[in-house]
Design a protein around this motif. Structure first.
Motif, PDB file in Angstrom:
ATOM      1  N   ILE A  50      19.704 -24.276  57.871  1.00  0.00           N
ATOM      2  CA  ILE A  50      20.116 -25.327  56.925  1.00  0.00           C
ATOM      3  C   ILE A  50      19.995 -26.693  57.584  1.00  0.00           C
ATOM      4  O   ILE A  50      19.476 -27.647  56.993  1.00  0.00           O
ATOM      5  N   ILE A  51      20.452 -26.788  58.846  1.00  0.00           N
ATOM      6  CA  ILE A  51      20.429 -28.080  59.536  1.00  0.00           C
ATOM      7  C   ILE A  51      19.012 -28.618  59.649  1.00  0.00           C
ATOM      8  O   ILE A  51      18.736 -29.783  59.354  1.00  0.00           O
ATOM      9  N   TRP A  52      18.074 -27.762  60.078  1.00  0.00           N
ATOM     10  CA  TRP A  52      16.725 -28.263  60.340  1.00  0.00           C
ATOM     11  C   TRP A  52      15.780 -28.066  59.163  1.00  0.00           C
ATOM     12  O   TRP A  52      14.826 -28.821  58.984  1.00  0.00           O
ATOM     13  N   ASP A  53      16.008 -27.020  58.339  1.00  0.00           N
ATOM     14  CA  ASP A  53      15.001 -26.687  57.336  1.00  0.00           C
ATOM     15  C   ASP A  53      15.341 -27.235  55.953  1.00  0.00           C
ATOM     16  O   ASP A  53      14.438 -27.492  55.162  1.00  0.00           O
ATOM     17  N   TYR A  54      16.616 -27.411  55.637  1.00  0.00           N
ATOM     18  CA  TYR A  54      16.974 -27.862  54.289  1.00  0.00           C
ATOM     19  C   TYR A  54      17.528 -29.279  54.274  1.00  0.00           C
ATOM     20  O   TYR A  54      17.438 -29.965  53.277  1.00  0.00           O
ATOM     21  N   ARG A  55      18.146 -29.662  55.348  1.00  0.00           N
ATOM     22  CA  ARG A  55      18.608 -31.050  55.444  1.00  0.00           C
ATOM     23  C   ARG A  55      18.067 -31.658  56.732  1.00  0.00           C
ATOM     24  O   ARG A  55      18.755 -32.383  57.440  1.00  0.00           O
ATOM     25  N   GLY A  56      16.806 -31.343  57.008  1.00  0.00           N
ATOM     26  CA  GLY A  56      16.183 -31.781  58.246  1.00  0.00           C
ATOM     27  C   GLY A  56      16.055 -33.286  58.362  1.00  0.00           C
ATOM     28  O   GLY A  56      16.230 -33.855  59.437  1.00  0.00           O
ATOM     29  N   VAL A  57      15.736 -33.966  57.238  1.00  0.00           N
ATOM     30  CA  VAL A  57      15.581 -35.420  57.304  1.00  0.00           C
ATOM     31  C   VAL A  57      16.911 -36.066  57.657  1.00  0.00           C
ATOM     32  O   VAL A  57      16.980 -36.990  58.479  1.00  0.00           O
ATOM     33  N   ASP A  58      17.985 -35.547  57.061  1.00  0.00           N
ATOM     34  CA  ASP A  58      19.312 -36.059  57.377  1.00  0.00           C
ATOM     35  C   ASP A  58      19.627 -35.843  58.855  1.00  0.00           C
ATOM     36  O   ASP A  58      20.123 -36.737  59.556  1.00  0.00           O
ATOM     37  N   THR A  59      19.315 -34.641  59.347  1.00  0.00           N
ATOM     38  CA  THR A  59      19.540 -34.337  60.761  1.00  0.00           C
ATOM     39  C   THR A  59      18.693 -35.228  61.659  1.00  0.00           C
ATOM     40  O   THR A  59      19.133 -35.661  62.735  1.00  0.00           O
ATOM     41  N   LEU A  60      17.465 -35.506  61.210  1.00  0.00           N
ATOM     42  CA  LEU A  60      16.578 -36.370  62.000  1.00  0.00           C
ATOM     43  C   LEU A  60      17.175 -37.771  62.142  1.00  0.00           C
ATOM     44  O   LEU A  60      17.141 -38.372  63.222  1.00  0.00           O
ATOM     45  N   PHE A  61      17.757 -38.296  61.055  1.00  0.00           N
ATOM     46  CA  PHE A  61      18.383 -39.614  61.127  1.00  0.00           C
ATOM     47  C   PHE A  61      19.635 -39.575  61.996  1.00  0.00           C
ATOM     48  O   PHE A  61      19.916 -40.524  62.744  1.00  0.00           O
ATOM     49  N   GLU A  62      20.394 -38.498  61.894  1.00  0.00           N
ATOM     50  CA  GLU A  62      21.574 -38.372  62.767  1.00  0.00           C
ATOM     51  C   GLU A  62      21.160 -38.347  64.239  1.00  0.00           C
ATOM     52  O   GLU A  62      21.801 -38.963  65.093  1.00  0.00           O
ATOM     53  N   THR A  63      20.077 -37.631  64.511  1.00  0.00           N
ATOM     54  CA  THR A  63      19.561 -37.591  65.883  1.00  0.00           C
ATOM     55  C   THR A  63      19.129 -38.980  66.338  1.00  0.00           C
ATOM     56  O   THR A  63      19.371 -39.378  67.481  1.00  0.00           O
ATOM     57  N   ALA A  64      18.500 -39.721  65.424  1.00  0.00           N
ATOM     58  CA  ALA A  64      18.059 -41.080  65.769  1.00  0.00           C
ATOM     59  C   ALA A  64      19.251 -41.974  66.092  1.00  0.00           C
ATOM     60  O   ALA A  64      19.195 -42.782  67.032  1.00  0.00           O
ATOM     61  N   VAL A  65      20.337 -41.846  65.328  1.00  0.00           N
ATOM     62  CA  VAL A  65      21.535 -42.650  65.593  1.00  0.00           C
ATOM     63  C   VAL A  65      22.100 -42.335  66.972  1.00  0.00           C
ATOM     64  O   VAL A  65      22.483 -43.231  67.744  1.00  0.00           O
ATOM     65  N   PHE A  66      22.128 -41.061  67.308  1.00  0.00           N
ATOM     66  CA  PHE A  66      22.643 -40.656  68.624  1.00  0.00           C
ATOM     67  C   PHE A  66      21.806 -41.266  69.744  1.00  0.00           C
ATOM     68  O   PHE A  66      22.341 -41.792  70.735  1.00  0.00           O
ATOM     69  N   PHE A  67      20.489 -41.207  69.592  1.00  0.00           N
ATOM     70  CA  PHE A  67      19.650 -41.721  70.663  1.00  0.00           C
ATOM     71  C   PHE A  67      19.648 -43.238  70.722  1.00  0.00           C
ATOM     72  O   PHE A  67      19.436 -43.809  71.783  1.00  0.00           O
ATOM     73  N   LEU A  68      19.897 -43.893  69.610  1.00  0.00           N
ATOM     74  CA  LEU A  68      20.079 -45.343  69.654  1.00  0.00           C
ATOM     75  C   LEU A  68      21.334 -45.689  70.453  1.00  0.00           C
ATOM     76  O   LEU A  68      21.373 -46.693  71.182  1.00  0.00           O
ATOM     77  N   ALA A  69      22.371 -44.865  70.287  1.00  0.00           N
ATOM     78  CA  ALA A  69      23.594 -45.078  71.076  1.00  0.00           C
ATOM     79  C   ALA A  69      23.311 -44.904  72.566  1.00  0.00           C
ATOM     80  O   ALA A  69      23.821 -45.667  73.407  1.00  0.00           O
ATOM     81  N   ILE A  70      22.475 -43.903  72.907  1.00  0.00           N
ATOM     82  CA  ILE A  70      22.092 -43.702  74.312  1.00  0.00           C
ATOM     83  C   ILE A  70      21.335 -44.921  74.829  1.00  0.00           C
ATOM     84  O   ILE A  70      21.598 -45.430  75.937  1.00  0.00           O
ATOM     85  N   ILE A  71      20.387 -45.418  74.016  1.00  0.00           N
ATOM     86  CA  ILE A  71      19.602 -46.593  74.424  1.00  0.00           C
ATOM     87  C   ILE A  71      20.515 -47.796  74.628  1.00  0.00           C
ATOM     88  O   ILE A  71      20.368 -48.570  75.573  1.00  0.00           O
TER      89      ILE A  71
END
Length: 252
Positions: free
Chosen positions: A58-79
């Protein structure tokens, strides 16, 4: 002694309550319609993720775009963290000066190595079995980051850098992980599919082992990116505070 007695009483109470609740739970004979939908569309469906782990699918296959944006937010915090605490090459060299070298008893170093090896094995298992059991790339990467944090706490950050894992390499590994996530999302477009499509673009099994199609690739690259991202931040945060005060010109 009083604390030990209190701890034992607490454990007995918790175990007693857990046993009482477990005995009185009524097992469901029929699947909830929502659960049945998820199973059919995560494992049994023709275009499902072919993964017995419904949560990951569900995380990657059905709401993958949402998860992708969440991942982007996390990595922006790292940056952002890396930007705030970054040092020039000269400052990094100066920060190393005067750093005490720990003189640890031999058992401490040996035990640390054993624990680090176990952490690496467990974290890889969490990530690479994310399509089969609860877990995945983020959870595995978070567990992986505990290994360098332990080494920093026991042997200082310079022990990591001496063995080749410095901030620059951690950032490179993190970038490889991010690039892998993006490429996994884009590959279906090259074969006439759509963004982040799973089946039938990616293999459902390999040597009889369910891979969950693209899920195993997402988990692996997320594992690298999260583990390396946290490690880079840990390396910067482990620089003594007085060094940062000096570099920033803070008197207090």
């Amino acid at each position: 002694m009083k604390r030990l007695i209190g701890l034992i009483i607490t454990l007995i109470t918790v175990l007693g309550v857990a046993c009482y609740i477990a005995q009185n739970l009524t097992p469901q004979k029929n699947l909830h319609p929502l659960g049945e939908f998820y199973l059919q569309n995560s494992y049994f469906g023709e275009y499902s993720a072919k993964s017995p782990e419904a949560v990951t699918s569900i995380i990657w296959d059905y709401r993958g775009v949402d998860t992708l944006f969440e991942t982007a937010v996390f990595f922006l915090a790292i940056i952002g963290s890396l930007t705030l605490f970054r040092l020039s090459k000269e400052q990094s060299e100066e920060a190393k000066q005067g750093e005490p070298k720990p003189e640890l008893p031999e058992p401490v170093g040996t035990v640390t190595k054993l624990i680090v090896a176990m952490i690496l094995a467990v974290s890889a298992s969490i990530a690479l079995h994310g399509q089969l059991t609860p877990g995945g790339g983020f959870q595995g990467g978070s567990a992986l980051a505990v290994a360098p944090l332990l080494i920093i706490a026991v042997c200082t950050k310079y022990a990591l850098e001496k063995n080749g894992l410095d901030k620059t390499r951690a950032i490179i590994i993190r970038s490889i992980g991010l690039l892998g996530v993006v490429l996994t999302a884009l590959v279906p477009l090259l074969t006439g599919g759509y963004l982040m499509q799973n089946q039938p673009i990616f293999p459902a099994k390999a040597l009889g082992v369910p891979l969950g199609g693209s899920l195993v690739f997402y988990n692996f690259f997320e594992y690298l990116a999260v583990g390396a991202g946290f490690t880079a931040v840990f390396l910067l945060l482990s620089i003594p505070e007085e060094k940062f005060r000096k570099f920033l010109g803070v008197r207090r």
